[in-house]
Design a protein around this motif. Structure first.
Motif, PDB file in Angstrom:
ATOM      1  N   UNK A  20     -34.423  48.471  38.108  1.00 36.11           N
ATOM      2  CA  UNK A  20     -35.715  49.113  38.375  1.00 36.11           C
ATOM      3  C   UNK A  20     -36.848  48.108  38.563  1.00 36.11           C
ATOM      4  N   UNK A  21     -36.651  46.860  38.127  1.00 34.08           N
ATOM      5  CA  UNK A  21     -37.700  45.847  38.232  1.00 34.08           C
ATOM      6  C   UNK A  21     -37.614  44.984  39.485  1.00 34.08           C
ATOM      7  N   UNK A  22     -36.411  44.808  40.031  1.00 31.97           N
ATOM      8  CA  UNK A  22     -36.278  43.900  41.165  1.00 31.97           C
ATOM      9  C   UNK A  22     -34.858  43.705  41.616  1.00 31.97           C
ATOM     10  N   UNK A  23     -34.654  42.596  42.318  1.00 31.92           N
ATOM     11  CA  UNK A  23     -33.344  42.283  42.898  1.00 31.92           C
ATOM     12  C   UNK A  23     -33.014  40.813  42.642  1.00 31.92           C
ATOM     13  N   UNK A  24     -31.715  40.511  42.746  1.00 30.03           N
ATOM     14  CA  UNK A  24     -31.256  39.136  42.602  1.00 30.03           C
ATOM     15  C   UNK A  24     -29.968  38.971  43.386  1.00 30.03           C
ATOM     16  N   UNK A  25     -29.623  37.715  43.639  1.00 28.13           N
ATOM     17  CA  UNK A  25     -28.365  37.393  44.313  1.00 28.13           C
ATOM     18  C   UNK A  25     -27.730  36.233  43.573  1.00 28.13           C
ATOM     19  N   UNK A  26     -26.439  36.381  43.250  1.00 27.49           N
ATOM     20  CA  UNK A  26     -25.696  35.374  42.515  1.00 27.49           C
ATOM     21  C   UNK A  26     -24.489  34.910  43.315  1.00 27.49           C
ATOM     22  N   UNK A  27     -24.255  33.616  43.365  1.00 25.95           N
ATOM     23  CA  UNK A  27     -22.981  33.090  43.826  1.00 25.95           C
ATOM     24  C   UNK A  27     -21.992  33.361  42.704  1.00 25.95           C
ATOM     25  N   UNK A  28     -20.730  33.650  43.074  1.00 23.65           N
ATOM     26  CA  UNK A  28     -19.755  34.070  42.073  1.00 23.65           C
ATOM     27  C   UNK A  28     -18.924  32.917  41.523  1.00 23.65           C
ATOM     28  N   UNK A  29     -18.627  31.913  42.347  1.00 22.75           N
ATOM     29  CA  UNK A  29     -17.758  30.835  41.865  1.00 22.75           C
ATOM     30  C   UNK A  29     -18.223  29.491  42.399  1.00 22.75           C
ATOM     31  N   UNK A  30     -18.922  28.701  41.626  1.00 22.53           N
ATOM     32  CA  UNK A  30     -19.326  28.952  40.243  1.00 22.53           C
ATOM     33  C   UNK A  30     -20.495  29.932  40.197  1.00 22.53           C
ATOM     34  N   UNK A  31     -20.651  30.575  39.078  1.00 25.54           N
ATOM     35  CA  UNK A  31     -21.733  31.558  38.947  1.00 25.54           C
ATOM     36  C   UNK A  31     -23.056  30.820  38.870  1.00 25.54           C
ATOM     37  N   UNK A  32     -23.938  31.179  39.819  1.00 27.72           N
ATOM     38  CA  UNK A  32     -25.285  30.604  39.792  1.00 27.72           C
ATOM     39  C   UNK A  32     -26.233  31.540  40.503  1.00 27.72           C
ATOM     40  N   UNK A  33     -27.431  31.591  40.009  1.00 30.74           N
ATOM     41  CA  UNK A  33     -28.467  32.419  40.605  1.00 30.74           C
ATOM     42  C   UNK A  33     -28.914  31.776  41.913  1.00 30.74           C
ATOM     43  N   UNK A  34     -28.872  32.541  42.994  1.00 31.66           N
ATOM     44  CA  UNK A  34     -29.327  32.047  44.296  1.00 31.66           C
ATOM     45  C   UNK A  34     -30.803  32.378  44.485  1.00 31.66           C
ATOM     46  N   UNK A  35     -31.155  33.632  44.204  1.00 27.87           N
ATOM     47  CA  UNK A  35     -32.557  34.036  44.312  1.00 27.87           C
ATOM     48  C   UNK A  35     -32.797  35.302  43.497  1.00 27.87           C
ATOM     49  N   UNK A  36     -34.045  35.512  43.126  1.00 30.27           N
ATOM     50  CA  UNK A  36     -34.414  36.748  42.440  1.00 30.27           C
ATOM     51  C   UNK A  36     -35.867  37.071  42.743  1.00 30.27           C
ATOM     52  N   UNK A  37     -36.145  38.349  42.718  1.00 32.04           N
ATOM     53  CA  UNK A  37     -37.504  38.832  42.958  1.00 32.04           C
ATOM     54  C   UNK A  37     -37.774  39.985  42.000  1.00 32.04           C
ATOM     55  N   UNK A  38     -38.607  39.738  41.007  1.00 32.11           N
ATOM     56  CA  UNK A  38     -39.056  40.790  40.102  1.00 32.11           C
ATOM     57  C   UNK A  38     -38.189  41.039  38.879  1.00 32.11           C
ATOM     58  N   UNK A  39     -36.957  40.550  38.844  1.00 35.75           N
ATOM     59  CA  UNK A  39     -36.104  40.795  37.678  1.00 35.75           C
ATOM     60  C   UNK A  39     -36.538  39.924  36.507  1.00 35.75           C
TER      61      UNK A  39
END
Length: 68
Positions: A20-39
């Protein structure tokens, strides 16, 4: 929290997350945050933990969905 792929995705394998606050995108292998907006940080940490817990299933579903 909703986890999903888009139909015209690209490598590397990654997953989108929305709450409800925002969005994000994660690479899965290895797990890492690619981008986020509002989360919030706590939600990003929860999303990362859930991705870690379900990593193999996410990779399998990625390949099924994208026929790769």
């Amino acid at each position: 929290m909703r986890f999903f792929f888009y139909s015209l995705e690209h490598l590397p394998i990654h997953i989108h997350v929305r709450n409800s606050d925002g969005v994000a995108k994660f690479e899965v292998s290895p797990i890492r945050l690619i981008e986020s907006h509002g989360m919030k940080t706590k939600d990003l940490l929860l999303a990362e933990a859930l991705i870690e817990k379900n990593k193999e299933q996410i990779i399998t579903k990625w390949h099924e969905f994208h026929r790769s």
